[in-house]
Scaffold this motif. Sequence first.
Motif, short mmCIF file in Angstrom:
data_model
loop_
_atom_site.label_atom_id
_atom_site.label_comp_id
_atom_site.label_asym_id
_atom_site.label_seq_id
_atom_site.Cartn_x
_atom_site.Cartn_y
_atom_site.Cartn_z
N VAL A 107 1.30 3.07 -1.16
CA VAL A 107 1.65 4.55 -0.89
C VAL A 107 2.83 5.06 -1.31
CG1 VAL A 107 1.96 6.09 1.03
CG2 VAL A 107 0.16 4.55 1.23
N ARG B 123 3.16 6.01 -5.05
CA ARG B 123 2.33 7.54 -5.50
C ARG B 123 3.59 8.19 -5.89
NH1 ARG B 123 -2.11 8.35 -0.76
NH2 ARG B 123 -3.85 7.05 -1.69
N GLU B 124 4.83 8.18 -5.16
CA GLU B 124 5.96 9.12 -5.31
C GLU B 124 7.23 8.75 -5.73
OE1 GLU B 124 5.24 12.43 -5.05
OE2 GLU B 124 3.36 12.20 -4.11
N THR C 281 -4.19 4.75 5.96
CA THR C 281 -4.96 5.42 4.76
C THR C 281 -6.49 5.90 5.22
OG1 THR C 281 -5.59 3.28 3.86
CG2 THR C 281 -3.34 4.46 3.11
N VAL D 165 -6.23 2.20 -1.85
CA VAL D 165 -5.05 2.86 -2.28
C VAL D 165 -4.81 2.13 -3.99
CG1 VAL D 165 -2.51 3.69 -2.36
CG2 VAL D 165 -3.97 3.51 -0.22
N ILE E 134 -3.02 1.26 -7.27
CA ILE E 134 -1.78 1.25 -8.01
C ILE E 134 -1.60 1.30 -9.37
CG2 ILE E 134 0.33 -0.38 -8.00
CD1 ILE E 134 -0.15 -1.37 -5.65
N GLN E 135 -1.31 2.19 -10.29
CA GLN E 135 -1.32 2.41 -11.24
C GLN E 135 0.01 2.37 -12.19
OE1 GLN E 135 -2.60 6.52 -11.66
NE2 GLN E 135 -4.95 5.96 -11.19
N ASN E 136 0.95 1.68 -11.35
CA ASN E 136 2.26 1.39 -12.01
C ASN E 136 2.15 -0.19 -12.89
OD1 ASN E 136 5.00 -0.35 -12.19
ND2 ASN E 136 5.64 2.06 -11.41
#
Length: 314
Positions: free
Chosen positions: A84, A87-88, A139, A144, A146-148
């Motif tokens: 989470v 995301r930011e 959630t 969720v 994770i695209q990092n």
Amino acid sequence: MIAVFKTIPPSRYVIYVGFLLIFVTFAVLLRNDGFATPSNLFNIAQQTAPVTVMAIGMVYVLTAGEIDLSIGSIVAVSALLAAVVLREWSWPVAVVAGLGAGAAIGVLNGALVAYGRLPSFLVTLATMGVFAGVARRMTDLQSVPIQNDFFNAFFGSGSLLGLPSLILWTLVAVAVGYFVYRETRYGAHVHAVGDNARAARATGIKVLRVRFSVLVLSGMLAALAGLLYAGRLHGARYTLGEADLLTVIAAVIVGGTRLNGGSGTIIGALIGSLLMGILNNGLILMGYQPSDQMIARGLIILIAVATTLREPNR
């Protein structure tokens, strides 16, 4: 020679004999299914990395005479929180958040056990339920992603010098865990507290501090396992770690760590974890269902506990 061998406690060697027998059996039975191929063995080592990390923490906890049943819930909460936050925020913030969650739960467990004078079994059973519910609420049962790319590579799918990152994490965790456990004053204090808390207190060891610290350590290592799961799967879900408690306990107990404290082995926990991975992998290749794997793990725990408790009293 046989007489000398009989004087060695069974828990010292049964894991290595069992590991060899199970490996050879599967290698022969599944020789046409690719069990013993390098790619499959590397896959087993990577899949068992989170369990191995948690098993190291459990060795410290059991050696100190305690137990931590909340590790599976910590895995889910830490992985979800990291996902989470990613995301930011940047990946270092997510890592701190995930590990911080594990440490915070460990502090809660440790404070209630050491300073609240409550049994670790009941405390961690309660926090297991509480934080399993927290993971589901975080959630709303949604995964969720994770695209990092760096996070995923560093904690799961990357490699360095030809070795997968998950295997590197295993090696680092085992090396550090072994050194602290066997070569430092802290490790000696953990052994002393689990062996005889009154005697340890009489020698000046801070018994309550040791009990507190092993539960914090277990929480942080469970959180690290959550990050490894998230990196390997490129995402997090509330079910992460849900079925790991039995596997971790099986790996640690069959590896030679005593249930009643005072003695344990990091290398044995590693071999026990790999044994669980080999067992699961072999049963899957043979067409058995997850329920059969659970039965097998339960039987292994039963055999290991029987072996441990049949040792001569110290």
